[in-house]
Motif scaffolding. Sequence first.
Motif, short mmCIF file in Angstrom:
data_model
loop_
_atom_site.label_atom_id
_atom_site.label_comp_id
_atom_site.label_asym_id
_atom_site.label_seq_id
_atom_site.Cartn_x
_atom_site.Cartn_y
_atom_site.Cartn_z
N LEU A 95 0.81 -1.10 -0.07
CA LEU A 95 0.08 0.10 -0.13
C LEU A 95 0.80 1.23 -0.08
CD1 LEU A 95 -2.87 -0.91 2.40
CD2 LEU A 95 -3.06 -0.86 0.00
N GLY A 96 2.02 1.07 0.88
CA GLY A 96 2.80 2.55 0.76
C GLY A 96 3.46 2.58 -0.58
N LEU A 97 3.88 1.65 -1.17
CA LEU A 97 4.54 1.85 -2.58
C LEU A 97 3.45 2.37 -3.35
CD1 LEU A 97 6.55 -1.53 -2.49
CD2 LEU A 97 7.63 0.86 -2.59
N ARG A 98 2.35 2.03 -3.43
CA ARG A 98 1.53 2.22 -4.51
C ARG A 98 1.29 3.73 -4.26
NH1 ARG A 98 -4.66 -0.35 -4.14
NH2 ARG A 98 -4.65 1.40 -2.45
N ARG A 99 0.90 4.08 -2.96
CA ARG A 99 0.79 5.73 -2.55
C ARG A 99 1.87 6.53 -3.17
NH1 ARG A 99 -1.24 3.51 2.21
NH2 ARG A 99 1.00 4.03 3.32
N ALA A 100 3.08 5.99 -3.25
CA ALA A 100 4.31 6.41 -3.76
C ALA A 100 4.50 6.65 -5.17
CB ALA A 100 5.44 5.99 -3.08
N GLY A 101 3.35 5.92 -6.01
CA GLY A 101 3.41 5.69 -7.42
C GLY A 101 3.91 4.68 -8.20
N PHE A 102 4.09 3.64 -7.39
CA PHE A 102 4.52 2.46 -7.90
C PHE A 102 3.50 1.59 -8.24
CE2 PHE A 102 8.12 3.97 -5.43
CZ PHE A 102 9.28 3.60 -6.23
N GLU A 103 3.74 0.78 -9.34
CA GLU A 103 2.76 -0.44 -9.67
C GLU A 103 3.37 -1.69 -8.75
OE1 GLU A 103 1.75 -1.33 -13.55
OE2 GLU A 103 2.60 0.40 -14.13
N VAL A 104 2.32 -2.01 -8.20
CA VAL A 104 2.83 -3.35 -7.14
C VAL A 104 1.92 -4.52 -7.47
CG1 VAL A 104 2.80 -4.08 -4.67
CG2 VAL A 104 3.30 -1.58 -5.22
N ARG A 105 2.75 -5.81 -7.37
CA ARG A 105 2.26 -6.97 -7.52
C ARG A 105 2.58 -7.76 -6.28
NH1 ARG A 105 1.99 -11.04 -12.60
NH2 ARG A 105 0.24 -9.69 -13.02
N LEU A 106 1.76 -8.21 -5.61
CA LEU A 106 1.98 -9.11 -4.35
C LEU A 106 1.70 -10.41 -4.68
CD1 LEU A 106 2.54 -8.89 -1.07
CD2 LEU A 106 0.00 -9.31 -1.01
N ALA A 107 2.74 -11.24 -4.49
CA ALA A 107 2.91 -12.95 -4.75
C ALA A 107 2.62 -13.36 -3.15
CB ALA A 107 3.84 -13.31 -5.34
N ALA A 108 1.62 -14.04 -2.92
CA ALA A 108 1.28 -14.44 -1.41
C ALA A 108 0.38 -15.66 -1.46
CB ALA A 108 0.84 -13.34 -0.52
N PRO A 109 0.28 -16.38 -0.34
CA PRO A 109 -0.69 -17.61 -0.37
C PRO A 109 -2.13 -17.15 -0.73
CG PRO A 109 0.95 -17.64 1.53
CD PRO A 109 1.08 -16.33 0.88
N ALA A 110 -2.84 -18.05 -1.35
CA ALA A 110 -4.02 -17.79 -1.79
C ALA A 110 -5.11 -17.28 -0.84
CB ALA A 110 -4.61 -18.89 -2.67
N SER A 111 -4.85 -17.83 0.48
CA SER A 111 -5.88 -17.47 1.48
C SER A 111 -5.64 -15.91 1.92
CB SER A 111 -5.40 -18.07 2.70
OG SER A 111 -4.19 -17.89 3.41
N PHE A 112 -4.75 -15.36 1.50
CA PHE A 112 -4.52 -13.76 1.68
C PHE A 112 -4.99 -12.97 0.39
CE2 PHE A 112 -1.65 -15.91 4.74
CZ PHE A 112 -2.00 -15.36 5.84
N LEU A 113 -5.17 -13.48 -0.62
CA LEU A 113 -5.53 -12.70 -1.76
C LEU A 113 -6.68 -11.97 -1.84
CD1 LEU A 113 -3.88 -14.82 -4.59
CD2 LEU A 113 -2.83 -13.28 -3.06
N PRO A 114 -7.73 -12.57 -1.18
CA PRO A 114 -8.90 -11.65 -1.13
C PRO A 114 -8.81 -10.19 -0.34
CG PRO A 114 -9.54 -13.70 -0.64
CD PRO A 114 -7.91 -14.01 -0.70
N LEU A 115 -8.21 -10.35 0.97
CA LEU A 115 -7.67 -9.36 1.54
C LEU A 115 -6.59 -8.22 0.74
CD1 LEU A 115 -7.67 -7.29 3.92
CD2 LEU A 115 -5.71 -8.60 5.10
N ALA A 116 -5.85 -8.98 -0.24
CA ALA A 116 -5.00 -7.96 -0.98
C ALA A 116 -5.88 -7.23 -2.13
CB ALA A 116 -3.92 -8.61 -1.58
N ALA A 117 -7.07 -8.04 -2.72
CA ALA A 117 -7.75 -7.46 -3.59
C ALA A 117 -8.34 -6.36 -2.99
CB ALA A 117 -8.54 -8.59 -4.11
N ARG A 118 -9.18 -6.67 -1.70
CA ARG A 118 -9.89 -5.56 -1.15
C ARG A 118 -9.07 -4.17 -1.00
NH1 ARG A 118 -11.73 -9.71 2.13
NH2 ARG A 118 -10.72 -9.06 3.99
N LEU A 119 -7.82 -4.44 -0.83
CA LEU A 119 -6.99 -3.19 -0.62
C LEU A 119 -6.65 -2.59 -1.97
CD1 LEU A 119 -4.74 -4.51 2.40
CD2 LEU A 119 -6.66 -2.96 2.48
N GLY A 120 -6.73 -3.28 -3.08
CA GLY A 120 -6.56 -2.84 -4.48
C GLY A 120 -5.20 -3.15 -5.07
#
Length: 421
Positions: free
Chosen positions: A22-47
């Motif tokens: 989230l901090g990198l995105r606020r700073a203008g970066f494009e971000v891709r998070l690779a993480a276990p599938a169980s956390f992806l819904p939360l990551a998606a809600r955070l954009g």
Amino acid sequence: MRIALLTSGSRGDVQPYLALGLGLRRAGFEVRLAAPASFLPLAARLGLDTAAVPGWFDELGAEHPLFNNAAGTRQRLGALLAAPRGLRDLVETQGPSLRAACEGSDAIVFTFSTIEGLHIAEALGVPALFASYLPLAPTGEHPAIFLGLGRPAWSPRLANRTSHALFGAFLDRVGGPVFDAFRRRELGLPPYRGPRFTELPTLLAFSEVVLPRPADWPAQARVTGYWFLPREPGWSPPAQLADFLAAGPPPLYLGLGSLSDRDRPALVELVLEALRRARLRGLLDLGPPELVEAARRPSDEVLAIRDVPHDWLFPRTRAVLCHGGAGTTSAALRAGVPLVTVPHFIDQPFWGTRAFELGAAARPIPRPQLSAERLLEAFAYVARPKVGARARVLGAALRAEDGVGCGVVAIEATLASRASR
């Protein structure tokens, strides 16, 4: 510029990376998070853009004798002998997914459980940064944290540095052939002869208020402060929880965190006994549904809860009882409430000991030594006014920090330095 963040593990491993994303995105970066599938819904809600990482290494979790402080010598020796096979299986499972997640990235940030990121960055010709909430850089000031020794005051500097060297040699012995095979098979690269991951530009996501930076750490190791994830917009507490908190004095929080499921029922019963004898109210964050039902039986003084944000909940408690993991410990310290820790494996003895040294926690109770009597002693200790006062001072200092912001600045500086070469 696009940055790939690679992480795996439990919530304590993934949540800091969500905050950094989230901090990198606020700073203008494009971000891709690779993480276990169980956390992806939360990551998606955070954009955040996401990619699933399969095969989180349960075999290296709370029950694994290599890291479990309750394991015997024979069990640990067997685990050492089996470690190469377990690591090979892990890398073969998650390595290709991490490689795919990094396509099109201009930089890669990885952690201990996703060391493949170091090799993928070489294949793509992009910078790699190591980021961790653990103090993994070699030092003479404390032993190698994966030994699960806590932070013994008697440990001499030479012994500490030797423990880091031995652990590094163990990683090279076990991991070298595994990662060389990954490089050849997946990346078309020759065997690795570069620096260890701790010798790369390194972000250490904890606070110097809690652990001052050792003077012998290399210059590229940057302590940023904790990466706390902000509460999701619009969140509000369940009515049952709000009513429980309003009905009496602040309760004690129990979070089982990374403890094994097999260990949970006995621990729950023991803690419930201690709460009854101390006449304390309790909030039990238990995990499995069957334990939630068991916890509801004893009295109206105990409430089972699930997935309540720590930044909202902890300031409303009298103390936090947990395993001593980095995430829960830092959240309790930031909230300004005392801690009781029951360390089980890896870094938990370290953080539990450190909170005690800071005056904001009872002395850690190793899991094999846990009893209702020792819990009662710990409850009495953290009820002392000086412990509460010290916890509040630490909490105020941690709330004044911006660890995510410092992490983003450090990443920007590292990438700018690389681009200017």
